[in-house]
Design an enzyme around this catalytic site. Structure first.
Site, PDB file in Angstrom:
ATOM      1  N   HIS A 129       0.844  -1.203   0.000  1.00 30.41           N
ATOM      2  CA  HIS A 129       0.000   0.000   0.000  1.00 30.41           C
ATOM      3  C   HIS A 129       0.869   1.239   0.000  1.00 30.41           C
ATOM      4  O   HIS A 129       1.954   1.258   0.574  1.00 30.41           O
ATOM      5  CB  HIS A 129      -0.923   0.000   1.221  1.00 30.41           C
ATOM      6  CG  HIS A 129      -0.188  -0.263   2.507  1.00 30.41           C
ATOM      7  ND1 HIS A 129       0.136  -1.548   2.921  1.00 30.41           N
ATOM      8  CD2 HIS A 129       0.342   0.567   3.427  1.00 30.41           C
ATOM      9  CE1 HIS A 129       0.807  -1.483   4.055  1.00 30.41           C
ATOM     10  NE2 HIS A 129       0.954  -0.205   4.385  1.00 30.41           N
ATOM     11  N   CYS A 187       8.146  18.725  15.872  1.00 29.40           N
ATOM     12  CA  CYS A 187       6.905  19.256  15.298  1.00 29.40           C
ATOM     13  C   CYS A 187       7.074  19.449  13.788  1.00 29.40           C
ATOM     14  O   CYS A 187       8.028  20.080  13.335  1.00 29.40           O
ATOM     15  CB  CYS A 187       6.537  20.581  15.951  1.00 29.40           C
ATOM     16  SG  CYS A 187       5.111  21.358  15.148  1.00 29.40           S
ATOM     17  N   CYS A 190       6.733  23.480  12.954  1.00 31.07           N
ATOM     18  CA  CYS A 190       7.738  24.470  13.383  1.00 31.07           C
ATOM     19  C   CYS A 190       9.080  23.851  13.773  1.00 31.07           C
ATOM     20  O   CYS A 190       9.996  24.573  14.181  1.00 31.07           O
ATOM     21  CB  CYS A 190       7.199  25.304  14.546  1.00 31.07           C
ATOM     22  SG  CYS A 190       7.100  24.389  16.111  1.00 31.07           S
ATOM     23  N   HIS A 204       0.486  20.364  21.304  1.00 29.60           N
ATOM     24  CA  HIS A 204       1.069  21.369  20.423  1.00 29.60           C
ATOM     25  C   HIS A 204       0.522  21.235  18.994  1.00 29.60           C
ATOM     26  O   HIS A 204       0.219  22.244  18.344  1.00 29.60           O
ATOM     27  CB  HIS A 204       2.594  21.246  20.449  1.00 29.60           C
ATOM     28  CG  HIS A 204       3.291  22.205  19.551  1.00 29.60           C
ATOM     29  ND1 HIS A 204       3.434  23.542  19.834  1.00 29.60           N
ATOM     30  CD2 HIS A 204       3.874  22.022  18.331  1.00 29.60           C
ATOM     31  CE1 HIS A 204       4.082  24.138  18.847  1.00 29.60           C
ATOM     32  NE2 HIS A 204       4.357  23.240  17.914  1.00 29.60           N
ATOM     33  N   GLU A 208      -1.188  24.043  16.743  1.00 31.05           N
ATOM     34  CA  GLU A 208      -0.701  24.351  15.395  1.00 31.05           C
ATOM     35  C   GLU A 208      -1.847  24.268  14.383  1.00 31.05           C
ATOM     36  O   GLU A 208      -2.057  25.186  13.590  1.00 31.05           O
ATOM     37  CB  GLU A 208       0.409  23.375  14.968  1.00 31.05           C
ATOM     38  CG  GLU A 208       1.746  23.572  15.661  1.00 31.05           C
ATOM     39  CD  GLU A 208       2.586  24.683  15.032  1.00 31.05           C
ATOM     40  OE1 GLU A 208       2.025  25.531  14.307  1.00 31.05           O
ATOM     41  OE2 GLU A 208       3.807  24.719  15.294  1.00 31.05           O
TER      42      GLU A 208
HETATM   43  P1  5GP Z   1       1.730   0.302   7.348  1.00 34.14           P
HETATM   44  O1  5GP Z   1       2.333   0.631   8.663  1.00 34.14           O
HETATM   45  O2  5GP Z   1       1.630  -1.178   7.100  1.00 34.14           O
HETATM   46  O3  5GP Z   1       2.423   1.022   6.229  1.00 34.14           O
HETATM   47  O4  5GP Z   1       0.281   0.908   7.363  1.00 34.14           O
HETATM   48  C1  5GP Z   1      -0.898   0.141   7.385  1.00 34.14           C
HETATM   49  C2  5GP Z   1      -2.067   1.093   7.541  1.00 34.14           C
HETATM   50  O5  5GP Z   1      -3.290   0.352   7.453  1.00 34.14           O
HETATM   51  C3  5GP Z   1      -2.094   1.810   8.885  1.00 34.14           C
HETATM   52  O6  5GP Z   1      -2.055   3.222   8.651  1.00 34.14           O
HETATM   53  C4  5GP Z   1      -3.404   1.361   9.530  1.00 34.14           C
HETATM   54  O7  5GP Z   1      -4.040   2.403  10.232  1.00 34.14           O
HETATM   55  C5  5GP Z   1      -4.237   0.904   8.351  1.00 34.14           C
HETATM   56  N1  5GP Z   1      -5.198  -0.150   8.661  1.00 34.14           N
HETATM   57  C6  5GP Z   1      -5.035  -1.208   9.495  1.00 34.14           C
HETATM   58  N2  5GP Z   1      -6.099  -2.024   9.455  1.00 34.14           N
HETATM   59  C7  5GP Z   1      -6.974  -1.472   8.574  1.00 34.14           C
HETATM   60  C8  5GP Z   1      -8.266  -1.870   8.092  1.00 34.14           C
HETATM   61  O8  5GP Z   1      -8.810  -2.908   8.470  1.00 34.14           O
HETATM   62  N3  5GP Z   1      -8.871  -1.055   7.172  1.00 34.14           N
HETATM   63  C9  5GP Z   1      -8.278   0.091   6.731  1.00 34.14           C
HETATM   64  N4  5GP Z   1      -8.959   0.822   5.830  1.00 34.14           N
HETATM   65  N5  5GP Z   1      -7.055   0.490   7.157  1.00 34.14           N
HETATM   66  C10 5GP Z   1      -6.415  -0.277   8.068  1.00 34.14           C
HETATM   67 ZN    ZN Z   2       5.107  23.446  16.095  1.00 29.55          ZN
END
Ligand code: 5GP
Ligand code: ZN
Length: 216
Positions: A129, A187, A190, A204, A208
């Site tokens: 992904h 942050c 900033c 913070h 922001e």
């Molecule tokens: P990674 O750390 O593998 O690059 O990111 C995986 C992402 O998938 C994370 O941002 C997490 O929040 C998201 N995620 C985990 N489980 C699910 C799910 O069941 N559905 C969706 N839409 N996102 C998910």
């Molecule tokens: Zn800041």
């Protein structure tokens, strides 16, 4: 296992009944991250099983980027429209930073300053992904140092920096220790250093965000 929680979006996005899937065709699904770490957090999932099973740092090359570039742009457009529809930029005298001027009117400027596209060097989810995320980190789902640093250190590899062309990254363990555990919290607006103090950073970030954006 939870590592395969994204699999359904790859194999059968048409069966997902909530509003998680914002677009799909034969090549990709574009979905909302269910635990968004910013106001807008989308994932692009290639639907070819061979790609979906591959590690992003190993498979994202010039050909891959060319093939998926237009989907990245669609996801970016979605984020820009979301911000345009929901927010206005606050005008204040003490904030002279021109980086915010017209940012919701000028898409190129918005993208340059406020959208992050790329991958996690050590993904937790198995299906390949690409993250497309707004750079506010203003979200109730942002709950710890690892969450924040996974987008704000070298743990995150930008689309523009791929392919890595042989650049060595270290072992998964080394990457996680260096960037997620040991790296200070800085942050993203900033650059102020919050060291290990996540709850202070979190407060913070709220300030922001609210100093720059107001609801329409
Ligand atoms: P990674 O750390 O593998 O690059 O990111 C995986 C992402 O998938 C994370 O941002 C997490 O929040 C998201 N995620 C985990 N489980 C699910 C799910 O069941 N559905 C969706 N839409 N996102 C998910
Ligand atoms: Zn800041």
């Amino acid at each position: 296992s939870w590592r395969y929680a994204l699999k359904n979006y790859v194999t059968s996005p048409e069966t997902v009944n909530d509003d998680t899937v914002i677009y799909f065709d034969d090549k990709v699904s574009i979905i909302r991250d269910s635990f968004p770490k910013s106001e807008c957090h989308l994932l692009i999932l290639p639907r070819t099983m061979q790609l979906s099973r591959s590690h992003p740092t190993k498979v994202i090359d010039a050909k891959f980027k060319n093939e998926f570039e237009s989907y990245v742009n669609s996801a970016i457009d979605h984020i820009f429209r979301h911000f345009q529809e929901k927010f206005r930029i606050k005008k204040s005298d003490d904030d002279k930073d021109p980086c915010w001027d017209d940012i919701l009117k000028d898409k190129n400027k918005f993208v340059r300053n406020f959208v992050q596209v790329g991958i996690h060097s050590v993904p937790s989810m198995a299906n390949l992904h690409i993250h497309v995320i707004s750079k506010d980190f203003h979200s109730v789902r942002l709950k710890n140092k690892k969450h924040y640093n996974s987008f704000n250190t070298g743990f995150f590899i930008s689309w523009d920096d791929l392919p890595l062309n042989g650049k060595k990254l270290g072992t998964d363990k080394e990457i996680e220790t260096t960037y997620l555990k040991e790296h200070d919290l800085l942050c993203c607006y900033c650059q102020r250093n919050f060291s290990n103090k996540f709850s202070l950073l979190k407060k913070h970030l709220e300030l922001e965000f609210n100093s720059h954006f107001e609801l329409k």
